[in-house]
Enzyme design. Structure first.
Site, PDB file in Angstrom:
ATOM      1  N   VAL A 170       0.775  -1.044   0.036  1.00 38.70           N
ATOM      2  CA  VAL A 170       0.119  -0.080   0.105  1.00 38.70           C
ATOM      3  C   VAL A 170       1.045   1.220   0.007  1.00 38.70           C
ATOM      4  O   VAL A 170       0.205   2.514  -0.187  1.00 38.70           O
ATOM      5  CB  VAL A 170      -1.031   0.187   1.347  1.00 38.70           C
ATOM      6  CG1 VAL A 170      -2.236  -1.047   1.007  1.00 38.70           C
ATOM      7  CG2 VAL A 170      -0.258   0.025   2.591  1.00 38.70           C
ATOM      8  N   ASN A 208      -5.795   0.222   7.740  1.00 37.56           N
ATOM      9  CA  ASN A 208      -5.089  -0.351   9.003  1.00 37.56           C
ATOM     10  C   ASN A 208      -3.706  -0.480   8.995  1.00 37.56           C
ATOM     11  O   ASN A 208      -3.068  -0.988  10.006  1.00 37.56           O
ATOM     12  CB  ASN A 208      -6.172  -1.450   9.392  1.00 37.56           C
ATOM     13  CG  ASN A 208      -5.369  -2.215  10.455  1.00 37.56           C
ATOM     14  OD1 ASN A 208      -5.420  -2.011  11.624  1.00 37.56           O
ATOM     15  ND2 ASN A 208      -4.632  -3.540  10.092  1.00 37.56           N
ATOM     16  N   SER A 231      -3.633   6.268  16.609  1.00 42.03           N
ATOM     17  CA  SER A 231      -2.982   5.435  18.060  1.00 42.03           C
ATOM     18  C   SER A 231      -2.999   6.424  19.037  1.00 42.03           C
ATOM     19  O   SER A 231      -2.764   7.766  18.873  1.00 42.03           O
ATOM     20  CB  SER A 231      -1.685   4.823  17.727  1.00 42.03           C
ATOM     21  OG  SER A 231      -1.011   4.539  18.871  1.00 42.03           O
ATOM     22  N   TYR A 281       6.491   6.761  14.652  1.00 47.12           N
ATOM     23  CA  TYR A 281       5.118   6.476  14.635  1.00 47.12           C
ATOM     24  C   TYR A 281       4.194   7.486  15.246  1.00 47.12           C
ATOM     25  O   TYR A 281       3.008   7.500  14.850  1.00 47.12           O
ATOM     26  CB  TYR A 281       5.362   5.188  15.583  1.00 47.12           C
ATOM     27  CG  TYR A 281       3.742   4.260  15.762  1.00 47.12           C
ATOM     28  CD1 TYR A 281       3.586   3.685  14.656  1.00 47.12           C
ATOM     29  CD2 TYR A 281       3.150   4.403  16.811  1.00 47.12           C
ATOM     30  CE1 TYR A 281       2.342   2.981  14.636  1.00 47.12           C
ATOM     31  CE2 TYR A 281       1.846   3.606  16.778  1.00 47.12           C
ATOM     32  CZ  TYR A 281       1.433   2.659  16.006  1.00 47.12           C
ATOM     33  OH  TYR A 281       0.394   2.210  15.857  1.00 47.12           O
ATOM     34  N   ALA A 283       4.342  10.715  14.902  1.00 44.28           N
ATOM     35  CA  ALA A 283       4.469  11.723  13.996  1.00 44.28           C
ATOM     36  C   ALA A 283       3.347  11.349  12.854  1.00 44.28           C
ATOM     37  O   ALA A 283       2.474  11.916  12.409  1.00 44.28           O
ATOM     38  CB  ALA A 283       5.792  12.177  13.262  1.00 44.28           C
ATOM     39  N   LYS A 341       0.670   8.881  13.071  1.00 45.36           N
ATOM     40  CA  LYS A 341      -0.360   8.735  13.770  1.00 45.36           C
ATOM     41  C   LYS A 341      -1.113  10.136  14.009  1.00 45.36           C
ATOM     42  O   LYS A 341      -2.349  10.064  13.829  1.00 45.36           O
ATOM     43  CB  LYS A 341      -0.368   7.955  15.096  1.00 45.36           C
ATOM     44  CG  LYS A 341       0.011   6.508  14.712  1.00 45.36           C
ATOM     45  CD  LYS A 341      -0.963   5.630  13.684  1.00 45.36           C
ATOM     46  CE  LYS A 341      -0.628   4.274  13.499  1.00 45.36           C
ATOM     47  NZ  LYS A 341      -1.418   3.432  12.429  1.00 45.36           N
ATOM     48  N   ILE A 360      -2.922  -2.605  22.548  1.00 43.73           N
ATOM     49  CA  ILE A 360      -4.175  -3.795  22.222  1.00 43.73           C
ATOM     50  C   ILE A 360      -3.238  -5.075  22.219  1.00 43.73           C
ATOM     51  O   ILE A 360      -2.102  -5.007  21.535  1.00 43.73           O
ATOM     52  CB  ILE A 360      -4.742  -3.391  20.819  1.00 43.73           C
ATOM     53  CG1 ILE A 360      -5.653  -2.400  20.772  1.00 43.73           C
ATOM     54  CG2 ILE A 360      -5.672  -4.690  20.495  1.00 43.73           C
ATOM     55  CD1 ILE A 360      -6.556  -2.043  22.152  1.00 43.73           C
TER      56      ILE A 360
END
Length: 243
Positions: A59, A81, A133, A145, A147, A149, A178
């Site tokens: 993707v 996702n 997140s 991560y 930045a 999200k 999770i």
């Protein structure tokens, strides 16, 4: 069967929250398309869902995204996702790890949303749910991560404005901790077992436990349904009450 007659595409659908979401949408009547970098894994999950199909797709690659979305045809629901982590402190973080996380967690959503809207706009219908997140609020060792999200939330709000006139809603879900393969890998990286790591997180979570993929999937399914037809541009945190 609130998704009967709808086609739903789930990226990163071969494990964790993505797989749980694909299964839940399928159980509620959707024709599900599972996309994942690993085609064999996407087909395996799709094989568990009546009428579902699985495709391999990077993707982060615009040509692959455009090709697979054209192949799918009708798209009523898109769940973005797909994501990765490459945790490190700022002074030790290699540029390629910064870039990989931004590209996979944010740029991929831009590409998939751009491809999906080509179908949704003429149809005057669409539901897009993006995975953010709790790390969007900042998290030590996750500059890349966090930045990405946080960017997801800005992208979500903007697309809700642009696509709203075409009856397309765009929302984000921001999970806390999770129990997924991704968090298990994080536990191993810091020298812990998944069980020990989860117990530590549970102690500082108001509900005194960690979340399960199905609990996030349920929120995604709500936002993707017509029950949430007047909800758009929002980010909903699913984190057991953590602050």
């Amino acid at each position: 069967m609130r998704f009967e007659g709808r086609t739903a595409v789930v990226t990163g659908g071969a494990q964790g929250i993505g797989a749980a979401t694909a299964r839940m949408l399928g159980e509620q009547g959707a024709t599900v398309v599972v996309l994942d970098l690993d085609e064999s894994r996407s087909r395996k999950v799709a094989g568990e869902i009546p009428g579902a199909v699985g495709h391999g797709c990077d993707v982060t690659d615009k040509e692959q995204v455009d090709a697979v979305f054209e192949r799918i045809g009708r798209i009523d629901v898109l769940v973005n996702n797909a994501g990765i982590t490459r945790d490190n402190l700022l002074f030790k973080m290699p540029f390629d790890e910064w870039n990989a996380v931004l590209t996979t967690n944010l740029t991929s959503m831009f590409l998939c949303c751009q491809a999906a809207q080509k179908v949704m706009v003429p149809a005057r219908y669409g539901r897009i749910v993006n995975l953010s997140s709790r790390s969007a609020l900042g998290n030590r060792g996750q500059a890349n991560y966090s930045a990405a999200k946080a960017g997801v939330q800005g992208l979500t709000a903007t697309l809700a404005i642009e696509l709203g006139p075409y009856n397309i809603t765009v929302n984000a879900v921001a999970p806390g901790y999770i129990a997924t393969p991704m968090t298990a890998a994080t536990a191993e990286r810091v020298g812990s077992t998944p069980q020990e790591h989860q117990a530590q997180v549970a102690e500082r979570t108001p509900l005194r436990r960690v979340g399960q993929p199905e609990e996030v999937a349920a929120v995604i399914a709500f936002l993707a349904s017509d029950e949430a037809s007047y909800v758009s541009g929002q980010t909903l945190y699913v984190n057991g009450g953590a602050r």
